[in-house]
Design an enzyme around this catalytic site. Structure first.
Site, PDB file in Angstrom:
ATOM      1  N   GLY A   1      -8.115   3.003  10.675  1.00  0.00           N
ATOM      2  CA  GLY A   1      -8.245   3.331   9.251  1.00  0.00           C
ATOM      3  C   GLY A   1      -9.234   2.384   8.590  1.00  0.00           C
ATOM      4  N   HIS A   2      -9.041   1.077   8.803  1.00  0.00           N
ATOM      5  CA  HIS A   2      -9.977   0.091   8.251  1.00  0.00           C
ATOM      6  C   HIS A   2     -11.392   0.343   8.791  1.00  0.00           C
ATOM      7  CE1 HIS A   2      -6.132  -2.420   8.336  1.00  0.00           C
ATOM      8  NE2 HIS A   2      -6.443  -2.431   7.066  1.00  0.00           N
TER       9      HIS A   2
ATOM     10  N   GLU B   1      -7.801   6.118   0.584  1.00  0.00           N
ATOM     11  CA  GLU B   1      -6.889   6.955  -0.204  1.00  0.00           C
ATOM     12  C   GLU B   1      -5.447   6.765   0.253  1.00  0.00           C
ATOM     13  OE1 GLU B   1      -8.222  10.981   0.015  1.00  0.00           O
ATOM     14  OE2 GLU B   1      -9.857  10.655  -1.422  1.00  0.00           O
TER      15      GLU B   1
ATOM     16  N   SER C   1      -1.198  -1.231   9.058  1.00  0.00           N
ATOM     17  CA  SER C   1      -0.921  -2.490   9.774  1.00  0.00           C
ATOM     18  C   SER C   1       0.578  -2.670   9.931  1.00  0.00           C
ATOM     19  CB  SER C   1      -1.497  -3.681   9.007  1.00  0.00           C
ATOM     20  OG  SER C   1      -2.866  -3.486   8.765  1.00  0.00           O
TER      21      SER C   1
HETATM   22  P1  AMP Z   1      -4.938  -3.253   3.866  1.00  0.00           P
HETATM   23  O1  AMP Z   1      -5.475  -4.137   4.941  1.00  0.00           O
HETATM   24  O2  AMP Z   1      -3.676  -2.551   4.223  1.00  0.00           O
HETATM   25  O3  AMP Z   1      -4.895  -3.943   2.527  1.00  0.00           O
HETATM   26  O4  AMP Z   1      -6.006  -2.083   3.710  1.00  0.00           O
HETATM   27  C1  AMP Z   1      -7.352  -2.372   3.455  1.00  0.00           C
HETATM   28  C2  AMP Z   1      -8.052  -1.095   3.050  1.00  0.00           C
HETATM   29  O5  AMP Z   1      -7.956  -0.158   4.120  1.00  0.00           O
HETATM   30  C3  AMP Z   1      -7.429  -0.431   1.819  1.00  0.00           C
HETATM   31  O6  AMP Z   1      -8.462   0.111   1.007  1.00  0.00           O
HETATM   32  C4  AMP Z   1      -6.582   0.641   2.426  1.00  0.00           C
HETATM   33  O7  AMP Z   1      -6.365   1.733   1.570  1.00  0.00           O
HETATM   34  C5  AMP Z   1      -7.431   1.044   3.617  1.00  0.00           C
HETATM   35  N1  AMP Z   1      -6.607   1.705   4.632  1.00  0.00           N
HETATM   36  C6  AMP Z   1      -5.484   1.225   5.223  1.00  0.00           C
HETATM   37  N2  AMP Z   1      -4.970   2.136   6.062  1.00  0.00           N
HETATM   38  C7  AMP Z   1      -5.794   3.215   5.999  1.00  0.00           C
HETATM   39  C8  AMP Z   1      -5.785   4.494   6.627  1.00  0.00           C
HETATM   40  N3  AMP Z   1      -4.843   4.864   7.491  1.00  0.00           N
HETATM   41  N4  AMP Z   1      -6.774   5.354   6.329  1.00  0.00           N
HETATM   42  C9  AMP Z   1      -7.751   5.001   5.442  1.00  0.00           C
HETATM   43  N5  AMP Z   1      -7.805   3.821   4.822  1.00  0.00           N
HETATM   44  C10 AMP Z   1      -6.835   2.934   5.087  1.00  0.00           C
END
Ligand code: AMP
Length: 318
Positions: A70-71, A182, A224
């Site tokens: 995703g990231h 999103e 994560s």
């Molecule tokens: P985080 O590390 O969880 O703070 O996420 C960092 C960025 O990655 C944020 O903009 C999240 O929305 C995005 N993100 C996390 N998981 C996904 C996913 N499965 N699909 C798309 N973007 C994601």
């Protein structure tokens, strides 16, 4: 170490992509590391100033690390749209509430850096807590409206922590574009509102790019936090996206929203979820709850807990 001579950015990236395509071991053979890690703001600023000196665009992807596809999809989108990509990895303590998983949150900077290297990231900004919040830090950014319901209601102070750290990241990196998933739909709305209201012109609201949620093969949104799930709970977790899709089909067919959401929650509990924090049909822009669709663009937004792990997901409804 930057390469001794830089091609104009677009050419350089194109050449790099081509050579990677023809030879996957390009970096090893060249002995060249493209990702430069900064731990202090001074170093970050120098790196960014060098990259931006010729007017190159810079895409920022803020993350808390423990990177997954995703990231990396955000990073790829940023590479497509910008000359250079900066990724921040910072597990932001101020967005975790008491009793949440701040200490347990996975940290794996080296593995993350290797993944970012493979994606052609230019800069990895990895400050520690003292670098982000030096002694005497007293400022808080609070976005009202879109931050108030849903996760904002369940996690008091969470979006203040998010808005404040993202504003700092924008000021630190000064990107031309910033990329958010999103997956965290309310977070994206909060950041767009903040960027608009505080005139964060680089990036301004239109330069904040929302990227659709990336899912596992069975439909579970990548997160994560999925690694906290036991095998049994991971098996049950797939009910979340499946039941969301089924509920959306019913709502789009005109079924009563409240009754559909009630049945949806029962299905999650029946599958092994311990609780549902919320399951809301919300207006896509204001995030206000909707009792009926009535032709609006809406989103089904859900937070539910399984085996101590809080999962969130959302999908469009039209
Ligand atoms: P985080 O590390 O969880 O703070 O996420 C960092 C960025 O990655 C944020 O903009 C999240 O929305 C995005 N993100 C996390 N998981 C996904 C996913 N499965 N699909 C798309 N973007 C994601």
């Amino acid at each position: 170490m930057p390469p001794p001579q830089r091609l104009p950015c677009r050419l350089h990236h194109k050449a790099k992509r081509l050579s990677q395509h023809h030879h996957p071991l390009h970096h090893d053979i060249q002995g060249e590391k493209t990702v430069q890690t900064a731990y202090t703001l001074d170093v970050l600023r120098k790196q960014i100033d060098t990259l931006a000196a010729d007017g190159s665009t810079i895409g920022l992807v803020p993350t808390m690390g423990a990177l997954h596809d995703g990231h990396l999809t955000l990073v790829r989108r940023a590479r497509e749209m910008c000359d250079h990509v900066a990724v921040s990895i910072f597990v932001n303590p101020t967005q975790f509430g008491p009793g949440e998983d701040l200490d347990a949150y996975p940290r794996q900077l080296e593995a993350d850096a290797a993944m970012l290297e493979a994606e052609g990231t230019a800069v990895l900004w990895a400050p520690n807590v003292a670098a982000m919040y030096p002694d005497g830090f007293v400022t808080n950014i609070s976005v009202t409206g879109v931050s108030e319901g849903l996760c904002g209601a369940d996690r008091p102070g969470h979006f203040d922590g998010v808005a404040t750290v993202v504003c700092k990241l924008f000021n630190q990196v000064r990107p031309t574009h910033a990329f958010f998933g999103e997956k965290d739909f309310q977070q994206l709305a909060v950041i767009r509102a903040m960027a608009r209201d505080l005139d964060l012109t680089h990036p301004h609201a239109r330069s904040i790019i929302g990227v659709p949620t990336v899912r596992e093969a069975d439909g579970l949104a990548m997160s994560s936090r999925n690694r906290y799930l036991s095998d049994k709970d991971r098996g049950a977790a797939v009910t979340l996206p499946r039941a969301m899709k089924a509920a959306i089909t019913r709502i789009e067919a005109g079924d009563d929203v409240a009754a559909t959401l009630m049945a949806f929650q029962d299905e999650l509990i029946g599958a092994g979820f311990t609780s549902v924090d919320y399951a809301t049909l919300a207006d896509s822009a204001s995030l206000a709850p909707l009792a009926a669709l009535e032709g609006r663009t809406a989103r089904l937004i859900v937070a539910a807990r399984i085996g101590g792990t809080r999962l969130i997901d959302n999908m469009p409804v039209s």
